[in-house]
Design an enzyme around this catalytic site. Sequence first.
Site, mmCIF file in Angstrom:
data_model
loop_
_atom_site.group_PDB
_atom_site.id
_atom_site.type_symbol
_atom_site.label_atom_id
_atom_site.label_comp_id
_atom_site.label_asym_id
_atom_site.label_seq_id
_atom_site.Cartn_x
_atom_site.Cartn_y
_atom_site.Cartn_z
ATOM 1 N N ILE A 151 23.736 34.663 54.669
ATOM 2 C CA ILE A 151 22.872 35.296 53.668
ATOM 3 C C ILE A 151 22.524 36.730 54.199
ATOM 4 O O ILE A 151 21.809 37.460 53.481
ATOM 5 C CB ILE A 151 21.649 34.745 53.752
ATOM 6 C CG1 ILE A 151 20.808 34.498 55.031
ATOM 7 C CG2 ILE A 151 21.828 33.190 53.106
ATOM 8 C CD1 ILE A 151 19.539 34.039 55.017
ATOM 9 N N VAL A 196 24.149 40.203 57.021
ATOM 10 C CA VAL A 196 24.931 40.751 58.500
ATOM 11 C C VAL A 196 23.796 41.801 59.165
ATOM 12 O O VAL A 196 23.537 42.762 58.710
ATOM 13 C CB VAL A 196 26.005 41.421 58.193
ATOM 14 C CG1 VAL A 196 26.854 41.998 59.407
ATOM 15 C CG2 VAL A 196 27.229 40.374 57.433
ATOM 16 N N GLY A 197 23.683 41.157 60.226
ATOM 17 C CA GLY A 197 22.394 42.149 61.061
ATOM 18 C C GLY A 197 23.261 43.045 62.171
ATOM 19 O O GLY A 197 24.575 42.858 62.181
ATOM 20 N N GLU A 198 22.812 43.484 62.942
ATOM 21 C CA GLU A 198 23.198 44.336 64.195
ATOM 22 C C GLU A 198 24.015 43.635 65.024
ATOM 23 O O GLU A 198 25.134 43.879 65.499
ATOM 24 C CB GLU A 198 22.248 45.391 64.696
ATOM 25 C CG GLU A 198 22.647 45.956 66.168
ATOM 26 C CD GLU A 198 21.616 46.444 66.915
ATOM 27 O OE1 GLU A 198 21.919 47.174 67.811
ATOM 28 O OE2 GLU A 198 20.529 46.194 66.551
ATOM 29 N N PHE A 199 23.319 42.473 65.311
ATOM 30 C CA PHE A 199 24.058 41.495 66.543
ATOM 31 C C PHE A 199 24.642 40.532 65.932
ATOM 32 O O PHE A 199 25.459 39.716 66.723
ATOM 33 C CB PHE A 199 22.725 40.808 67.147
ATOM 34 C CG PHE A 199 21.817 41.817 67.835
ATOM 35 C CD1 PHE A 199 22.184 42.174 68.983
ATOM 36 C CD2 PHE A 199 20.345 41.926 67.404
ATOM 37 C CE1 PHE A 199 21.427 43.001 69.671
ATOM 38 C CE2 PHE A 199 19.732 42.943 67.965
ATOM 39 C CZ PHE A 199 20.249 43.558 69.213
ATOM 40 N N GLU A 249 26.102 37.560 62.403
ATOM 41 C CA GLU A 249 25.489 37.328 61.029
ATOM 42 C C GLU A 249 24.129 36.233 60.787
ATOM 43 O O GLU A 249 23.831 35.764 62.071
ATOM 44 C CB GLU A 249 26.610 36.213 60.339
ATOM 45 C CG GLU A 249 28.036 37.147 60.214
ATOM 46 C CD GLU A 249 29.190 36.321 59.907
ATOM 47 O OE1 GLU A 249 29.959 36.642 58.880
ATOM 48 O OE2 GLU A 249 29.219 35.264 60.450
ATOM 49 N N VAL A 250 23.594 36.351 59.681
ATOM 50 C CA VAL A 250 22.487 35.495 59.649
ATOM 51 C C VAL A 250 22.955 34.508 58.249
ATOM 52 O O VAL A 250 23.368 34.701 57.454
ATOM 53 C CB VAL A 250 21.120 36.476 59.184
ATOM 54 C CG1 VAL A 250 20.186 35.619 58.763
ATOM 55 C CG2 VAL A 250 20.902 37.601 59.812
ATOM 56 N N LYS A 293 19.540 33.471 62.832
ATOM 57 C CA LYS A 293 20.305 34.767 63.518
ATOM 58 C C LYS A 293 21.259 34.312 64.568
ATOM 59 O O LYS A 293 20.776 33.823 65.611
ATOM 60 C CB LYS A 293 18.880 35.623 63.903
ATOM 61 C CG LYS A 293 18.135 36.015 62.567
ATOM 62 C CD LYS A 293 17.116 37.026 63.166
ATOM 63 C CE LYS A 293 16.224 37.532 62.041
ATOM 64 N NZ LYS A 293 15.285 38.454 62.524
ATOM 65 N N ASP A 342 6.259 49.135 62.379
ATOM 66 C CA ASP A 342 7.301 49.187 61.445
ATOM 67 C C ASP A 342 6.931 48.150 60.216
ATOM 68 O O ASP A 342 7.702 47.571 59.693
ATOM 69 C CB ASP A 342 8.389 48.664 62.021
ATOM 70 C CG ASP A 342 9.774 49.276 61.045
ATOM 71 O OD1 ASP A 342 9.400 50.113 60.084
ATOM 72 O OD2 ASP A 342 10.700 48.453 60.953
#
Length: 994
Positions: A636, A638-641, A643-644, A662, A756
């Site tokens: 669902i 793609v993050g920095e570390f 796939e999610v 994650k 944030d």
Amino acid sequence: MDFLTGLRPLLFTYVLINGILITLQTKEEVLLDMRATGGELGWLTWPLDQGDKLGWEVVQRTLNGSQFYTYSVCNVGEREQDNWLRTTFIQRHPSASRVFVEIQFIVRDCNSFDGASLTCKETFNLFTSESDADVGTTFRKSQFRKVATIAPDEITRRNEVRINTETRVVENLSRKGFYLAFQDIGACVALLSARVYYKTCPATVKSLASFPETVAGGENQALREVSGVCVENAVSEELPRIYCTVDGEWVVQVGQCQCKPGYEEVQDACQECRPGFFKAEASNHQCAPCPAHTQRLSTGALVCPCMDGFYRAPTDPPSGPCTGIPSAPRDLVATTTQLSAGKILLSWTPPEDTGGRTDITYSVECLRCDGTACQPCGEKIRYDPGSVGLTDTKVSVSELEAHLNYTFTVEAHSGVSMFVNQASPRANRPPSTSALTTYLHYTDPPKIMAIRLVERTPTSLSLSWDVSPQPRAQNRAVRYEITYRKNDETLDGTTYIVHRFEKNSVQINDLTPGTVYLFRVQALGTDGSAGGSILEEHFETSSEGHLAPNNTAIIFISAIGAAAMLFIVVVILFLRRRKRNSHTRQGPEDTYFSSSDQLKPLKTYVDPHTYEDPNVAVLKFATEIHPNHITKQKVIGVGEFGEVYRGILKVPGRKEVTVAIKTLKPGYTEKQRQDFLSEASIMGQFSHQNIIHLEGVVTKSVKHAMIVTEYMENGALDRYLRDHDGEFSSFQLVGMMRGIAAGMKYLSDMSYVHRDLAARNVLVNNTLECKVSDFGLSRVLEDDPEGTYTTSGGKIPIRWTAPEAIAYRKFTSASDVWSFGIVMWEVMAFGERPYWDMSNHEVMKAINEAFRLPAPMDCPSAVYQLMLQCWLQDRSKRPRFGDIVSLLDKLLRSPDSLKTIADFDPRVSIRLPSTSGSDGSPFRSVSEWLESIKMSQYSENFTCAGIVTMDQVLQMKNEDIKNIGVRLPGHLKRIAYSILGLKDQTSTLSVFAV
């Protein structure tokens, strides 16, 4: 041309220097290099025949044996110049839809030409034209499209040469090749070099996966997914994939290759294990040295076999050491029990040599011998707790028969004993499994049949007892043990008095008159041990000359004890009732503010970075989940570390739940792993319905770590609101804000500062419940670089950050309140970007000049006033999250308070110049106007309705907008307010015109 003639020697010196200094990176594939051609370029100049006028000219120079070509033009004194220089046909790589054009050139200052400053230009244009074949010398200006106007950064003046380098991007190429053209419109320019190239992600090996050279994508495909293959002798459970960016860089590898069993990773390759080393399974681990008591084979060993005399149990891992069989148990003894006949206790000492194992168990075997033959005891005797699988060094044996010899054999076992037993019959067992044997000749003492009272006095009792007849073989003197005590005394208070006799009668003296005694009689074994049956009876001495016990005193003492117990019970009941009353005395407001989301947490947030070992923080605050309990279903994001995924968490004993997973990409560094898990260490400390719930982490898996959270069906709040613009009422939107505020109050009470808070970091489930998430600030900022501003202390999200946090990096709960005000604006504006298209510097300048975001369309006045309170310059005057929750609750309890709408200015709130485009000129088309207010999806509706000019738009009313197919209330209002702003500014312009 005198200028260029005198310039050329100096010019070519610069060309040579630059030619030496420039080196191409491997990720750039050159299609055209004017400088490296080394021969006639063959470029086309147009017009072909200009009479006395001079267009582009090619100039050749030889320096150190190398030829150099440049093109120049300098008709600054002529009006309306239109000189074209077209390259040869440039073949395009089939996958390269985006190329870069790097130009080096010199432009002369127009002020250096006497009398030509009115016609002279200091810029030229770059054009391109696509074609499937070389058209030769055919040239049509209409076939070219403009790429850019090229302006120099530095102008060349007399005796001072300034070389400029500019790079432009040509997008969306699709045909087999293309031409570049340079148009001169009256400048004095020398084109020194033109280099055309496209970027590639070079062929590489990452995590033992080989990826081919890949052409970088264009603006329509920022990330190009590339599949790879494992290097030789490596395997992967899933196809290795990686993404190629538009800048020719590899990012976010998914799917990791691992060296096969018997191989280890050495410099991006899999090599066989060295002699004396092995690897049993495919993994990223290095080959391990062979363990103890194993044979060391040659290269590429999958397992190290056991040496002779050593074994592995079926449950032992193949990578573990080999072990031997245990030696025999020691010091086996048998002890008869005191109170039960036909029963003994066997005990022994563990083996001196366990064979290097800890899973030692024991078994007991029994033989019964009657003097002539021995046979197994079978089921005639009982063992407690059993005869096999014993872990303790003792066992109780009962149901033994009298007059028999018993042989007991105790044997030690371990996980490898089965191999020895299978290889060696019982008669030929190896010495290492020898057992110890003890012999017991057991005879049963006679049984006590009955006890009789012969005579009694106030101080003595005479007793006798009958015994069972003894076999002739056992005709011997029997000793008896008689014990007694007062019947009304407990065993703990008074011990038995013991006497032993060799006859079956006795007289007990020195007793208390009128007292009941308990007597026990037992026959003793041949060794003096108490092994026979026990018989008990009660007898009372006579009461002559003895006073009865004082019953009145006993009753009095009992009454005092009962009264004391009653008093204690009453006190306990009183205290419990008083505690309940203290809760019931709370008023309605107290009950409300004591709800689960209002109570102040009993603990304070602990920064996981304060732990010397971050892994300790993860174990302390997060639950470890077994990877077998997690099923991945769909990617669902793609993050920095990594796939999610959306997936399923199924823990035994719990209901199956949908979760978000994650993942940590393979090949991570230890710092990346700690950064990845730090968010879990933070989330694990929170427990609130408006804070994203951490289900747990997977850190012990050999493949990759995972963070498992609850799954929020509707995703990020900002995107969800944009997708449902105008579909929710103000009451529903305020309800969403209330949930966010409650979560932030909880965090504030725990002394946690989010730093944030933004709608993108709030998740929404299928019941529209909002939950604060994303507790890793650095990751969020890297994912959204456009929303950040770099300072000496790092990056911060400018549009959502309080001014004191931007200026001094002072992040507090008050700065989170400022951010919450921005979130309120995002919610009421249905996901509109705060401050629209203003740059970060413009935002900071506007805030410092007291500008605040205007009220969104249809925003209740009370809600907008709360936003303004959150944006007070003095942070001490901003409301606290507890105050915000209380106010939002009051608004929800009184929906009529949301009917008063704040003033709305469409020219500011929709970020329009209203009647003009971004450059201040009037909108040239309906589509341009719709795009400016982000309603371009209705362009076809306007066209089909015949509304194709802005004059027609100005005549539209609300009914006209509905009739062309605009149904969503929010979209209808946005278009209507924009038309209202257009009319308003048009009237203003008419007044100025008059």
